[in-house]
Design an enzyme around this catalytic site. Sequence first.
Site, PDB file in Angstrom:
ATOM      1  CG  ASP A   1      -1.881   1.995   4.513  1.00 37.52           C
ATOM      2  OD1 ASP A   1      -1.017   2.272   3.624  1.00 37.52           O
ATOM      3  OD2 ASP A   1      -2.454   3.179   4.948  1.00 37.52           O
TER       4      ASP A   1
ATOM      5  N   GLY B   1       1.151  -4.797  -2.224  1.00 41.12           N
ATOM      6  CA  GLY B   1       2.187  -4.332  -2.982  1.00 41.12           C
ATOM      7  C   GLY B   1       3.333  -4.332  -2.156  1.00 41.12           C
ATOM      8  NE  ARG B   2       4.076   1.010  -0.292  1.00 40.28           N
ATOM      9  CZ  ARG B   2       4.057   2.079   1.103  1.00 40.28           C
ATOM     10  NH1 ARG B   2       4.910   2.498   1.289  1.00 40.28           N
ATOM     11  NH2 ARG B   2       2.724   2.108   1.245  1.00 40.28           N
TER      12      ARG B   2
ATOM     13  CE  LYS C   1      -2.436   0.619  -7.700  1.00 39.48           C
ATOM     14  NZ  LYS C   1      -1.186   0.135  -7.122  1.00 39.48           N
TER      15      LYS C   1
ATOM     16  CG  ASN D   1      -2.976  -0.883  -3.706  1.00 41.60           C
ATOM     17  OD1 ASN D   1      -2.616   0.072  -4.222  1.00 41.60           O
ATOM     18  ND2 ASN D   1      -2.233  -1.927  -3.079  1.00 41.60           N
TER      19      ASN D   1
ATOM     20  CD  GLN E   1      -0.155  -0.230 -13.648  1.00 37.41           C
ATOM     21  OE1 GLN E   1       0.973   0.349 -13.382  1.00 37.41           O
ATOM     22  NE2 GLN E   1      -1.089  -0.275 -13.026  1.00 37.41           N
TER      23      GLN E   1
ATOM     24  CB  CYS F   1       2.833   5.746 -11.182  1.00 36.80           C
ATOM     25  SG  CYS F   1       4.698   5.970 -10.805  1.00 36.80           S
TER      26      CYS F   1
ATOM     27  N   PRO G   1       1.600  -3.686  -9.678  1.00 32.36           N
ATOM     28  CG  PRO G   1       1.007  -2.057 -10.890  1.00 32.36           C
ATOM     29  CD  PRO G   1       0.299  -2.944  -9.871  1.00 32.36           C
ATOM     30  CG  MET G   2       5.180  -2.793  -6.409  1.00 28.89           C
ATOM     31  SD  MET G   2       5.819  -3.564  -4.977  1.00 28.89           S
ATOM     32  CE  MET G   2       5.319  -5.020  -5.244  1.00 28.89           C
TER      33      MET G   2
END
Length: 335
Positions: free
Chosen positions: A209, A231-232, A146, A207, A77, A107, A23-24
Amino acid sequence: MSRVVSPLKIGPIEVWPPLVLAPMSGVTNRTMRALYKPFGLGLTVTEFVSSNALKYGHQRTMEMIDQHGLEKPVSTQLWGDDPETMAQAARVVRECGADIVDINFGCPAPKVTKTNGGSACLRDPDRCEEIMRAVVRAVDCPVTMKMRLGWNEDGLVYVDVAKRAQDAGVQAVTLHARTAKQFYRGNADWEHIARLKRSIDIPVIGNGDLDDPHRAMERMRESGVDAIMLGRATLGNPWLIGQIRDLMEGREAQRAPSMADRLRFAIVHYRTMVDELGESRAVPQMRKHVALYLKSVPGAAQLRERIMRIDAAASVIELLEEKITELENASLVAA
């Protein structure tokens, strides 16, 4: 196809491949989830949503939990610090089609932690447990969670909170292997993820890297996790998802696309966002995406600078099409 890993099982839901889109905020809207799903995601997660905001049913908030149906199964989320409000929000998102409800204890953003939400909850494991028990009681679908390692290096509570999660009926835990205070600095410490996997019986999702397909598979094998969350690293590069899926299915990872093909998909992404959100909302949101699709493209810095000043979608698309032609001509000359 010869699978080299097993599906992820979250309660009655089987996730294949065991690849989850993180989730971003401001990024993983329904448009992006639907565009990225075909690359090989087994599970997508909405933007994280404030449980307080859901009480009021504002249009933008409801859009954050909206689905196409194309990207299922979908986890929604939620973040907040009040157990009853979180339970109420969980009921709302379940009624709106969430297959899984995910609790955000991860977060680190100040806008979330200043109200004791997200990773700030990890400063009070008892409150985390109250929230998890309330949400599990509230819905008839799997609940997941998470988190980060803890608020800081002096408070690494992730094993304690995960054991409480398991006892509360949470059916999978995702760990981002940094503390809240680290934000995204330094390296994610996968030794902690391996330790968590050894400590609990419910599925663990790793999660942090995972920007290379072979490294992602190595992390998965070494830690023993049941799935990995991306993610990113997927932004501007959804092909990473497909490469990891290939390896999970026993194939050689597909080659990365040419720069021209990458920009062609950027245009598809851009047009889809404009069609669904309208130009005034899509253009600002797409600036960060286009900047990432342009990574490593010759002249990217100057092109990004021009695009940041343009408010007309057609003009941005025209610039990208010109760059595609330029790249293809350069390729012909080189050949």
